[in-house]
Design an enzyme around this catalytic site. Structure first.
Site, PDB file in Angstrom:
ATOM      1  N   HIS A 185       0.822  -1.214   0.000  1.00  0.00           N
ATOM      2  CA  HIS A 185       0.000   0.000   0.000  1.00  0.00           C
ATOM      3  C   HIS A 185       0.856   1.265   0.000  1.00  0.00           C
ATOM      4  CE1 HIS A 185      -3.525   2.292   0.153  1.00  0.00           C
ATOM      5  NE2 HIS A 185      -4.191   1.696   1.142  1.00  0.00           N
ATOM      6  N   ALA A 186       2.108   1.159   0.457  1.00  0.00           N
ATOM      7  CA  ALA A 186       3.001   2.314   0.410  1.00  0.00           C
ATOM      8  C   ALA A 186       3.287   2.720  -1.024  1.00  0.00           C
ATOM      9  CB  ALA A 186       4.314   2.003   1.134  1.00  0.00           C
TER      10      ALA A 186
END
Length: 212
Positions: free
Chosen positions: A188-189
Site C-alpha cells: 500500500h506504500a
C-alpha cells in the site's frame, strides 16, 4: 538500469513513509480479464500464451512509476526506469518449477523470442538455480489448471517489498467471451486502489486493441 532516489519533493513521500513506518499492508485485487481479441491474435502469430500475456502486463506496469519502486543498498526508496518479470516456469516432466528473468522489451516479438530462448537455455534449472536476478524485477506466476475466483499471496519479509506480485489462472470461454482471473498484489506504500484500478482498465484496453 537507472534508479532515481525519491526525496521530500516526491508527491507520495509522506504517504509512502506513513505506510512503511506505521501501517505496512498489501493491496490484493482479482478481476476477470477479457482476452477474446488477444488470444486469436497471438495464435495467428504462432506465439505462446504465457510470454505473450506477460508482455502486456509488463507494458502497463512499465508505464507507471508506482509499480517500479524499490530500495537501494543504502535503504533509500527510488524508482527504476524499467522493471522486468521474474517469472515462474513449470516443468511437466517432474512437476517442478524454476524462476527466471525475461528482459522486458517494448516489442512483443522480441520479448516472446527472448522468453523462449531463456526456457530452452535453462531447461535443466530448477527452483532458484538461475542466479542472474537483477534488483529491478516484479514477480509473475500462473495457475493455468484452474479458473479461480480469488488468489492472494503474501511476501513474508520485513514488510517492505514494493514490487508487484502478479498471478493469473486458466482462461475459459462463456457466452462468446474468453476470460481469465487476474490477481495483483502490491504494498500500500507504493500504490492505492486508484492505481490498481487504472492498471486493470489500461490492461483491458491494451488487450482489446489487438486484431486477428
Amino acid at each position: 538500469m537507472k534508479f532515481e532516489i525519491k526525496d521530500k519533493n516526491w508527491k507520495r513521500y509522506n504517504l509512502f513513509w506513513h505506510y512503511i513506518n506505521n501501517l505496512r499492508n498489501v493491496l490484493s485485487v482479482t478481476c476477470d480479464i477479457d482476452i477474446t481479441k488477444f488470444l486469436p491474435y497471438i495464435k495467428s502469430k504462432g506465439y505462446r500464451f504465457y510470454p505473450s500475456f506477460m508482455w502486456t502486463v509488463c507494458k502497463i506496469i512499465n508505464t507507471h512509476e508506482e509499480f517500479r519502486l524499490g530500495w537501494d543498498e543504502n535503504n533509500q526508496v527510488g524508482v527504476y526506469d524499467v522493471i522486468h518479470p521474474y517469472f515462474a516456469h513449470f516443468f511437466k516432466e517432474d512437476e517442478m518449477c524454476a524462476l527466471f528473468v525475461a528482459e522486458y522489451n517494448e516489442n512483443l516479438e522480441i520479448f516472446h523470442n527472448n522468453f523462449v530462448n531463456i526456457i530452452d537455455k535453462y531447461k535443466d534449472c530448477r527452483a532458484f538455480d538461475f542466479k542472474n536476478v537483477p534488483p529491478n524485477v516484479f514477480n509473475v506466476s500462473c495457475l493455468p489448471w484452474i479458473n479461480y475466483k480469488n488468489f492472494d499471496i503474501h511476501v513474508f519479509d520485513e514488510g517492505k517489498y514494493l514490487a508487484p506480485v502478479i498471478t493469473w489462472g486458466k482462461y475459459v470461454e462463456k457466452n462468446d467471451r474468453i476470460t481469465l482471473p487476474f490477481s495483483f498484489n502490491i504494498h500500500h506504500a507504493a500504490a492505492d486502489g486508484y492505481h490498481l484500478s487504472r492498471f486493470f482498465i489500461e490492461l483491458q484496453e491494451l488487450l482489446n486493441s489487438f486484431e486477428d
